[in-house]
Design an enzyme around this catalytic site. Structure first.
Site, PDB file in Angstrom:
ATOM      1  N   ASP A 118     -29.364 -58.798-109.445  1.00  0.00           N
ATOM      2  CA  ASP A 118     -29.282 -58.450-108.024  1.00  0.00           C
ATOM      3  C   ASP A 118     -27.856 -58.701-107.558  1.00  0.00           C
ATOM      4  O   ASP A 118     -27.179 -59.603-108.061  1.00  0.00           O
ATOM      5  CB  ASP A 118     -30.253 -59.302-107.199  1.00  0.00           C
ATOM      6  N   ASP A 136     -34.221 -51.794-106.244  1.00  0.00           N
ATOM      7  CA  ASP A 136     -34.992 -52.280-105.091  1.00  0.00           C
ATOM      8  C   ASP A 136     -34.844 -51.336-103.900  1.00  0.00           C
ATOM      9  O   ASP A 136     -35.815 -51.054-103.194  1.00  0.00           O
ATOM     10  CB  ASP A 136     -34.533 -53.681-104.679  1.00  0.00           C
TER      11      ASP A 136
END
Length: 163
Positions: A118, A136
């Protein structure tokens, strides 16, 4: 008679998103140490190297077998819905393609490294949102598009009933 949309566009969208997701994650993983961060837009957007071995917000951390099984089921279900229910709805095809790409992008990370890279770190209206990635974002946009498509479909059905 409804128009049957060309699935090539949806496949291209999914391939592009997966490649973009994987390339950005590779760049972050190979050029930044975990925890490194730099500001892109002051007080709004940072690029921060982070790893997540769970789902959103780190829930179910370390449950890799669960994620493997669920993701495979979801990917198969998305292909099924794409083939059986979205052939005549371009909006739904794009939504399913984005969901598929997002699920596959994070699945690739979990299979290869046991965790998801991330790096998009935002502060929205004073809320320090959990760090996320392109996959995401693709999942989120796909869900929003499906909700819009379902609401639009429901609205169209009600209009037809009135007439």
């Amino acid at each position: 008679m409804h128009k049957k949309y060309f699935i090539g566009t949806s496949i291209l969208i999914a391939v592009f998103v997966v490649i973009f997701d994987q390339v950005t994650k590779y760049i972050i993983a190979t050029t930044m140490k975990i925890g490194d961060s730099f500001e892109v837009i002051p007080h709004f957007l940072n690029i921060t190297s982070h790893r997540n071995n769970g789902a959103a917000w780190g829930i179910l951390s370390g449950k890799m077998t669960f994620f493997f099984i669920i993701t495979i089921i979801i990917l198969i279900a998305l292909v099924y819905f794409f083939i059986n229910d979205a052939q005549y709805n371009l909006f739904m095809q794009v939504a399913i393609s984005l969901l598929f790409a997002g699920a596959l992008g994070n699945f690739i990370d979990r299979v290869l490294t046991g965790e998801v890279v991330d790096f998009i770190d935002t502060n929205i209206f004073g809320y320090d949102f959990p760090i996320f990635n392109i996959a995401d974002s693709s999942l989120t946009i796909g869900v929003i598009l499906i909700i819009i498509a379902l609401l639009k479909d429901t609205s169209n059905k009600k209009e037809k009933e009135v007439k």
